[in-house]
Design a protein around this motif. Sequence first.
Motif, PDB file in Angstrom:
ATOM      1  N   LEU A 198     103.631  58.131  63.887  1.00 51.70           N
ATOM      2  CA  LEU A 198     103.659  59.075  64.769  1.00 51.70           C
ATOM      3  C   LEU A 198     104.848  59.401  65.479  1.00 51.70           C
ATOM      4  CD1 LEU A 198     100.548  57.850  67.029  1.00 51.70           C
ATOM      5  CD2 LEU A 198     100.797  60.087  65.959  1.00 51.70           C
ATOM      6  N   GLU A 199     105.986  58.260  65.701  1.00 45.38           N
ATOM      7  CA  GLU A 199     107.055  58.466  66.161  1.00 45.38           C
ATOM      8  C   GLU A 199     107.884  59.621  65.238  1.00 45.38           C
ATOM      9  OE1 GLU A 199     108.900  57.744  69.157  1.00 45.38           O
ATOM     10  OE2 GLU A 199     106.969  56.579  69.960  1.00 45.38           O
ATOM     11  N   ALA A 200     107.763  59.211  63.957  1.00 42.11           N
ATOM     12  CA  ALA A 200     108.663  60.184  62.917  1.00 42.11           C
ATOM     13  C   ALA A 200     108.064  61.627  62.663  1.00 42.11           C
ATOM     14  CB  ALA A 200     108.522  59.323  61.572  1.00 42.11           C
ATOM     15  N   GLY A 201     106.659  61.671  63.214  1.00 41.30           N
ATOM     16  CA  GLY A 201     106.173  62.790  63.143  1.00 41.30           C
ATOM     17  C   GLY A 201     105.765  63.234  61.499  1.00 41.30           C
ATOM     18  N   VAL A 202     105.506  62.408  60.752  1.00 42.46           N
ATOM     19  CA  VAL A 202     105.220  62.337  59.205  1.00 42.46           C
ATOM     20  C   VAL A 202     103.634  62.618  58.990  1.00 42.46           C
ATOM     21  CG1 VAL A 202     107.287  61.231  58.577  1.00 42.46           C
ATOM     22  CG2 VAL A 202     105.226  59.983  58.754  1.00 42.46           C
ATOM     23  N   GLY A 203     103.056  62.438  59.951  1.00 44.44           N
ATOM     24  CA  GLY A 203     101.527  62.308  59.786  1.00 44.44           C
ATOM     25  C   GLY A 203     100.809  61.076  60.116  1.00 44.44           C
ATOM     26  N   PRO A 226      93.782  59.364  57.800  1.00 40.59           N
ATOM     27  CA  PRO A 226      92.614  59.989  58.269  1.00 40.59           C
ATOM     28  C   PRO A 226      91.739  59.115  59.544  1.00 40.59           C
ATOM     29  CG  PRO A 226      92.821  60.121  56.140  1.00 40.59           C
ATOM     30  CD  PRO A 226      93.750  59.118  56.198  1.00 40.59           C
ATOM     31  N   GLY A 227      92.048  57.789  59.215  1.00 36.94           N
ATOM     32  CA  GLY A 227      91.236  56.849  60.197  1.00 36.94           C
ATOM     33  C   GLY A 227      91.807  57.102  61.613  1.00 36.94           C
ATOM     34  N   THR A 228      93.327  57.061  61.524  1.00 36.57           N
ATOM     35  CA  THR A 228      94.167  56.986  62.862  1.00 36.57           C
ATOM     36  C   THR A 228      93.858  58.459  63.338  1.00 36.57           C
ATOM     37  OG1 THR A 228      95.683  55.269  62.081  1.00 36.57           O
ATOM     38  CG2 THR A 228      96.390  57.055  63.751  1.00 36.57           C
ATOM     39  N   PHE A 229      93.926  59.530  62.606  1.00 40.23           N
ATOM     40  CA  PHE A 229      93.880  60.861  63.073  1.00 40.23           C
ATOM     41  C   PHE A 229      92.350  60.954  63.699  1.00 40.23           C
ATOM     42  CE2 PHE A 229      92.556  65.501  62.425  1.00 40.23           C
ATOM     43  CZ  PHE A 229      93.765  65.996  62.826  1.00 40.23           C
ATOM     44  N   ALA A 230      91.398  60.379  63.246  1.00 39.26           N
ATOM     45  CA  ALA A 230      89.846  60.572  63.790  1.00 39.26           C
ATOM     46  C   ALA A 230      89.985  59.915  65.109  1.00 39.26           C
ATOM     47  CB  ALA A 230      88.879  60.200  62.874  1.00 39.26           C
ATOM     48  N   ALA A 231      90.437  58.620  64.988  1.00 35.38           N
ATOM     49  CA  ALA A 231      90.484  57.842  66.222  1.00 35.38           C
ATOM     50  C   ALA A 231      91.277  58.359  67.242  1.00 35.38           C
ATOM     51  CB  ALA A 231      90.776  56.292  66.207  1.00 35.38           C
ATOM     52  N   LEU A 232      92.260  59.045  67.041  1.00 29.11           N
ATOM     53  CA  LEU A 232      93.095  59.705  68.165  1.00 29.11           C
ATOM     54  C   LEU A 232      92.225  60.776  68.807  1.00 29.11           C
ATOM     55  CD1 LEU A 232      96.563  59.804  66.616  1.00 29.11           C
ATOM     56  CD2 LEU A 232      96.067  58.345  68.660  1.00 29.11           C
ATOM     57  N   TYR A 233      91.594  61.570  67.925  1.00 30.72           N
ATOM     58  CA  TYR A 233      90.828  62.769  68.465  1.00 30.72           C
ATOM     59  C   TYR A 233      89.679  62.169  69.182  1.00 30.72           C
ATOM     60  CZ  TYR A 233      93.077  66.924  66.667  1.00 30.72           C
ATOM     61  OH  TYR A 233      94.108  67.684  66.996  1.00 30.72           O
ATOM     62  N   GLU A 264      96.587  75.734  71.148  1.00 27.53           N
ATOM     63  CA  GLU A 264      95.199  75.979  70.588  1.00 27.53           C
ATOM     64  C   GLU A 264      94.253  74.653  70.686  1.00 27.53           C
ATOM     65  OE1 GLU A 264      96.143  77.288  66.622  1.00 27.53           O
ATOM     66  OE2 GLU A 264      97.909  77.936  67.175  1.00 27.53           O
ATOM     67  N   GLY A 265      94.612  73.693  71.724  1.00 29.84           N
ATOM     68  CA  GLY A 265      93.749  72.605  71.850  1.00 29.84           C
ATOM     69  C   GLY A 265      93.872  71.401  70.754  1.00 29.84           C
ATOM     70  N   ARG A 266      95.043  71.485  69.853  1.00 31.82           N
ATOM     71  CA  ARG A 266      95.298  70.503  69.066  1.00 31.82           C
ATOM     72  C   ARG A 266      95.906  69.591  69.789  1.00 31.82           C
ATOM     73  NH1 ARG A 266      97.812  74.120  64.667  1.00 31.82           N
ATOM     74  NH2 ARG A 266      99.209  74.674  66.380  1.00 31.82           N
ATOM     75  N   LEU A 267      95.721  68.021  69.119  1.00 31.32           N
ATOM     76  CA  LEU A 267      96.447  66.951  69.646  1.00 31.32           C
ATOM     77  C   LEU A 267      97.698  66.836  69.345  1.00 31.32           C
ATOM     78  CD1 LEU A 267      95.290  64.658  71.545  1.00 31.32           C
ATOM     79  CD2 LEU A 267      94.916  63.200  69.160  1.00 31.32           C
ATOM     80  N   THR A 268      98.698  66.556  70.402  1.00 27.68           N
ATOM     81  CA  THR A 268      99.904  66.424  70.079  1.00 27.68           C
ATOM     82  C   THR A 268     100.467  65.039  70.558  1.00 27.68           C
ATOM     83  OG1 THR A 268     100.578  67.241  72.414  1.00 27.68           O
ATOM     84  CG2 THR A 268     100.544  68.731  70.428  1.00 27.68           C
ATOM     85  N   TYR A 269     101.631  64.586  69.967  1.00 27.85           N
ATOM     86  CA  TYR A 269     102.220  63.197  70.512  1.00 27.85           C
ATOM     87  C   TYR A 269     103.690  63.376  70.651  1.00 27.85           C
ATOM     88  CZ  TYR A 269     104.011  58.404  70.435  1.00 27.85           C
ATOM     89  OH  TYR A 269     104.752  57.297  70.691  1.00 27.85           O
TER      90      TYR A 269
END
Length: 160
Positions: free
Chosen positions: A94-99, A102-109, A126-131
């Motif tokens: 997340l810190e590096a912004g490299v993606g 899928p499990g982390t992505f879903a859990a964050l949302y 657009e309502g997308r999640l940002t860090y």
Amino acid sequence: MRKSASLLFAFSLLAVGYLLGSTNSLSPASLWAQDDGNATNAVSQDTLDKIAAARNALQDAHDALVSEGLYKSATKGLNPIDILAGGVNAQADLEAGVGVDPGTFAALYAGLAIDEVAEQLGRDAEGRLTYKKRLIQMYPVTRIQKLYQAAGVVTEQNQF
């Protein structure tokens, strides 16, 4: 007589078409991607016991990976693919912004971010999640494939 029969037939077709269209009687059923809350899982006790055993085994593997410094989650709960793959540092990703996987992505949302990550989450126009105001994306497909291969999920017969 023939002309009036043709006009009457045309008018009848027009009237029937109007009635069918206005009542939506031939329209396809509406489909929604939302859970209606009525889903029931009739899982046997034997299956529930196996699920509990799998969760306990995953928890033990998680704890071992954390103690070895190989796993650092950005979300609450267990992420099976990351654990089976031998660990992931989702916070560093997340810190590096490299993606993220899928499990982390879903859990964050799903709102399951750990507190220190949740403080830095937001939404773009657009309502997308940002860090930290950077869009959160999933890993590239090649990295996801490697993650699944490392987890032993992908076999030679089941390649992407």
